[in-house]
Design a protein around this motif. Structure first.
Motif, PDB file in Angstrom:
ATOM      1  N   ILE A  97      12.062   1.857  -5.106  1.00  0.00           N
ATOM      2  CA  ILE A  97      11.050   2.086  -4.068  1.00  0.00           C
ATOM      3  C   ILE A  97       9.887   1.137  -4.297  1.00  0.00           C
ATOM      4  CG2 ILE A  97      11.649   4.521  -3.717  1.00  0.00           C
ATOM      5  CD1 ILE A  97       9.144   5.259  -5.327  1.00  0.00           C
ATOM      6  N   ALA A  98       9.211   0.785  -3.222  1.00  0.00           N
ATOM      7  CA  ALA A  98       7.969   0.029  -3.288  1.00  0.00           C
ATOM      8  C   ALA A  98       6.929   0.830  -2.525  1.00  0.00           C
ATOM      9  CB  ALA A  98       8.140  -1.358  -2.675  1.00  0.00           C
ATOM     10  N   VAL A  99       5.785   1.108  -3.163  1.00  0.00           N
ATOM     11  CA  VAL A  99       4.791   1.979  -2.540  1.00  0.00           C
ATOM     12  C   VAL A  99       3.659   1.159  -1.928  1.00  0.00           C
ATOM     13  CG1 VAL A  99       5.306   3.907  -4.067  1.00  0.00           C
ATOM     14  CG2 VAL A  99       3.512   2.270  -4.708  1.00  0.00           C
ATOM     15  N   SER A 100       3.068   1.719  -0.899  1.00  0.00           N
ATOM     16  CA  SER A 100       1.968   1.100  -0.173  1.00  0.00           C
ATOM     17  C   SER A 100       0.927   2.174   0.085  1.00  0.00           C
ATOM     18  CB  SER A 100       2.498   0.540   1.146  1.00  0.00           C
ATOM     19  OG  SER A 100       1.461   0.412   2.083  1.00  0.00           O
ATOM     20  N   PHE A 101      -0.371   1.873  -0.179  1.00  0.00           N
ATOM     21  CA  PHE A 101      -1.382   2.916  -0.038  1.00  0.00           C
ATOM     22  C   PHE A 101      -2.765   2.292   0.022  1.00  0.00           C
ATOM     23  CE2 PHE A 101      -0.638   1.992  -4.430  1.00  0.00           C
ATOM     24  CZ  PHE A 101      -1.878   1.988  -5.043  1.00  0.00           C
ATOM     25  N   ALA A 102      -3.713   3.067   0.484  1.00  0.00           N
ATOM     26  CA  ALA A 102      -5.119   2.682   0.427  1.00  0.00           C
ATOM     27  C   ALA A 102      -5.684   3.134  -0.917  1.00  0.00           C
ATOM     28  CB  ALA A 102      -5.892   3.324   1.578  1.00  0.00           C
ATOM     29  N   TRP A 119      -2.602  -2.182  -0.786  1.00  0.00           N
ATOM     30  CA  TRP A 119      -3.622  -2.108   0.262  1.00  0.00           C
ATOM     31  C   TRP A 119      -5.043  -2.194  -0.299  1.00  0.00           C
ATOM     32  CZ3 TRP A 119       0.844  -2.139   2.247  1.00  0.00           C
ATOM     33  CH2 TRP A 119       0.999  -2.257   3.620  1.00  0.00           C
ATOM     34  N   GLY A 120      -5.191  -2.548  -1.549  1.00  0.00           N
ATOM     35  CA  GLY A 120      -6.531  -2.610  -2.119  1.00  0.00           C
ATOM     36  C   GLY A 120      -7.186  -3.948  -1.913  1.00  0.00           C
ATOM     37  N   ASN A 121      -6.387  -4.989  -1.860  1.00  0.00           N
ATOM     38  CA  ASN A 121      -6.905  -6.328  -1.654  1.00  0.00           C
ATOM     39  C   ASN A 121      -6.142  -6.977  -0.508  1.00  0.00           C
ATOM     40  OD1 ASN A 121      -8.734  -6.500  -4.065  1.00  0.00           O
ATOM     41  ND2 ASN A 121      -6.794  -6.101  -5.107  1.00  0.00           N
ATOM     42  N   ASN A 122      -6.439  -8.234  -0.261  1.00  0.00           N
ATOM     43  CA  ASN A 122      -5.761  -8.941   0.803  1.00  0.00           C
ATOM     44  C   ASN A 122      -4.323  -9.227   0.379  1.00  0.00           C
ATOM     45  OD1 ASN A 122      -4.727 -10.964   2.552  1.00  0.00           O
ATOM     46  ND2 ASN A 122      -6.818 -11.431   3.191  1.00  0.00           N
ATOM     47  N   PHE A 123      -3.394  -8.481   0.972  1.00  0.00           N
ATOM     48  CA  PHE A 123      -1.995  -8.618   0.557  1.00  0.00           C
ATOM     49  C   PHE A 123      -1.471 -10.021   0.812  1.00  0.00           C
ATOM     50  CE2 PHE A 123       2.510  -8.650   1.268  1.00  0.00           C
ATOM     51  CZ  PHE A 123       2.991  -7.904   0.211  1.00  0.00           C
ATOM     52  N   VAL A 124      -1.872 -10.614   1.922  1.00  0.00           N
ATOM     53  CA  VAL A 124      -1.357 -11.920   2.283  1.00  0.00           C
ATOM     54  C   VAL A 124      -1.653 -12.933   1.190  1.00  0.00           C
ATOM     55  CG1 VAL A 124      -1.508 -13.778   3.975  1.00  0.00           C
ATOM     56  CG2 VAL A 124      -1.593 -11.402   4.740  1.00  0.00           C
ATOM     57  N   ARG A 125      -2.829 -12.829   0.585  1.00  0.00           N
ATOM     58  CA  ARG A 125      -3.227 -13.794  -0.440  1.00  0.00           C
ATOM     59  C   ARG A 125      -2.620 -13.474  -1.795  1.00  0.00           C
ATOM     60  NH1 ARG A 125      -8.208 -13.022  -0.045  1.00  0.00           N
ATOM     61  NH2 ARG A 125      -8.514 -11.669  -1.843  1.00  0.00           N
ATOM     62  N   SER A 163      11.182 -10.047  -3.301  1.00  0.00           N
ATOM     63  CA  SER A 163      11.757  -8.905  -4.000  1.00  0.00           C
ATOM     64  C   SER A 163      12.627  -8.084  -3.049  1.00  0.00           C
ATOM     65  CB  SER A 163      10.652  -8.023  -4.582  1.00  0.00           C
ATOM     66  OG  SER A 163       9.876  -8.752  -5.507  1.00  0.00           O
ATOM     67  N   GLN A 164      13.416  -7.212  -3.648  1.00  0.00           N
ATOM     68  CA  GLN A 164      14.263  -6.320  -2.872  1.00  0.00           C
ATOM     69  C   GLN A 164      13.985  -4.882  -3.288  1.00  0.00           C
ATOM     70  OE1 GLN A 164      18.213  -7.733  -3.782  1.00  0.00           O
ATOM     71  NE2 GLN A 164      18.216  -9.140  -2.045  1.00  0.00           N
ATOM     72  N   THR A 165      14.074  -3.994  -2.328  1.00  0.00           N
ATOM     73  CA  THR A 165      13.863  -2.583  -2.627  1.00  0.00           C
ATOM     74  C   THR A 165      14.714  -1.732  -1.702  1.00  0.00           C
ATOM     75  OG1 THR A 165      12.194  -0.828  -2.811  1.00  0.00           O
ATOM     76  CG2 THR A 165      11.878  -2.436  -1.068  1.00  0.00           C
ATOM     77  N   ARG A 166      15.157  -0.576  -2.221  1.00  0.00           N
ATOM     78  CA  ARG A 166      15.972   0.328  -1.385  1.00  0.00           C
ATOM     79  C   ARG A 166      15.126   0.977  -0.298  1.00  0.00           C
ATOM     80  NH1 ARG A 166      20.980   0.938  -3.517  1.00  0.00           N
ATOM     81  NH2 ARG A 166      21.223   0.696  -5.773  1.00  0.00           N
ATOM     82  N   PHE A 167      13.899   1.370  -0.657  1.00  0.00           N
ATOM     83  CA  PHE A 167      13.032   2.039   0.309  1.00  0.00           C
ATOM     84  C   PHE A 167      11.597   1.551   0.150  1.00  0.00           C
ATOM     85  CE2 PHE A 167      16.452   5.210  -0.346  1.00  0.00           C
ATOM     86  CZ  PHE A 167      16.885   5.322   0.962  1.00  0.00           C
ATOM     87  N   PHE A 168      10.934   1.453   1.276  1.00  0.00           N
ATOM     88  CA  PHE A 168       9.498   1.158   1.291  1.00  0.00           C
ATOM     89  C   PHE A 168       8.778   2.441   1.665  1.00  0.00           C
ATOM     90  CE2 PHE A 168       5.620  -0.108   3.466  1.00  0.00           C
ATOM     91  CZ  PHE A 168       5.074  -1.010   2.573  1.00  0.00           C
ATOM     92  N   VAL A 169       7.811   2.865   0.839  1.00  0.00           N
ATOM     93  CA  VAL A 169       7.148   4.160   1.022  1.00  0.00           C
ATOM     94  C   VAL A 169       5.664   3.942   1.290  1.00  0.00           C
ATOM     95  CG1 VAL A 169       6.729   6.458   0.056  1.00  0.00           C
ATOM     96  CG2 VAL A 169       8.798   5.183  -0.600  1.00  0.00           C
ATOM     97  N   PRO A 170       5.247   3.942   2.564  1.00  0.00           N
ATOM     98  CA  PRO A 170       3.818   3.847   2.864  1.00  0.00           C
ATOM     99  C   PRO A 170       3.164   5.220   2.844  1.00  0.00           C
ATOM    100  CG  PRO A 170       5.072   3.724   4.890  1.00  0.00           C
ATOM    101  CD  PRO A 170       6.073   3.887   3.779  1.00  0.00           C
TER     102      PRO A 170
END
Length: 308
Positions: free
Chosen positions: A9-14, A46-52, A60-67
């Protein structure tokens, strides 16, 4: 070559939700999951500028993305960069790769999260319980051979702009008319001999621009239809004349079909003006592919023969 990392899993959060997410990540790791979450480098998604700072994760590869979707997640200007927008688009599209977790009393706009998209709420799960749910999903995915996906491909798909649906420049209604006429001839050539086992004699022959289909029983015509390229009102139509009383009549018609390109379906179709081709008072402006048109014609022939 740069090593391609694979995660469960790859997590995404504020940043405001870091405490809860960190506990979920720790519990997930205790259950043997490989989790993308890089606290030490300060690179929360989501803490900094992801694009940069997080372009490397695109490889990378992940089975699930968890926002973990919270009010902060939706309202901060920095979180809503191109990657977060891409992930929200994927959520909107119902991509099973995305497992949304709603944080607190956040109300996600229906254009981003439709009711039919499955999600969990953090208020309903302790971090350990949520980690167990994630571990079960990963276990099921692994057991059925579901492969991890390349994050970059998900981003690319989600960021793709919608393009207008247009008729191909090389589409020709006359070419399609010829193709449909030839297709119907071939299909009748294959189908009619199968009637022999029922004591029926069927034949299809082309005379000029007309396909003449005749079916006989004991030497008497049981069914007939003429299909002509070029109706009596337009040369871009197939004209249908059914029955024996007016075969060959110059201005007779039981219906006609005009080729066009269905931009929504992305394929050629025929718009059918049906007066009585299919055995009863027809419905105008029905659309068929040439394959559907033949099956509709054949079904109507079978229905009529059964009534003879």
């Amino acid at each position: 070559m740069q090593e391609v990392l694979t995660y469960d899993i790859a997590v995404s959060f504020a940043g405001e939700q870091r405490e809860y997410v960190a506990a979920v990540v720790a519990a997930a790791k205790d259950r043997g999951l490989n989790v993308f979450y890089d606290k030490n480098k300060g690179n929360e998604w989501w803490g900094n500028n992801f694009v940069r700072e997080q372009r490397k994760v695109y490889g990378s590869q992940t089975r699930f993305f968890v926002p973990f979707i919270s009010k902060d997640y939706l309202t901060k200007s920095v979180p809503m960069d191109e990657f977060s927008a891409a992930m929200m688009t994927a959520v909107k599209q119902g991509d099973g790769y995305i497992l949304p977790v709603l944080m607190g009393d956040v109300q996600v706009p229906p254009d981003l999260l439709h009711p039919h998209i499955h999600y969990l709420r953090s208020d309903d799960f302790s971090p350990e319980a949520l980690a167990e749910q994630l571990a079960q999903r990963v276990g099921v995915a692994a057991s059925i051979g579901q492969q991890p996906r390349d994050v970059s491909e998900v981003v690319k798909q989600a960021l793709s702009y919608r393009l207008p649906k247009v008729t191909p420049a090389d589409f020709s209604k006359y070419d399609e008319l010829d193709a449909t006429f030839e297709y119907l001839r071939q299909q009748f050539d294959q189908a009619l001999p199968q009637l022999a086992s029922l004591g029926l004699v069927g034949r299809a022959r082309v005379s000029g621009e007309t396909l003449k289909v005749r079916i006989e029983r004991h030497g008497e015509t049981a069914y007939g239809i003429d299909i002509t390229k070029g109706g009596f009102t337009s040369d871009d139509q197939l004209n249908f004349v059914v029955g024996m009383n007016h075969m060959g009549g110059g201005n007779s018609s039981n219906g006609h079909a005009t080729p066009y390109f269905d931009r929504d379906a992305g394929q050629p179709k025929l718009k059918m003006m049906d007066f009585s081709v299919f055995g009863s008072m027809g419905r105008s402006d029905q659309a068929y592919t040439k394959e559907e048109l033949f099956h509709k014609l054949w079904d109507s022939i079978v229905d009529r023969l059964e009534r003879v």
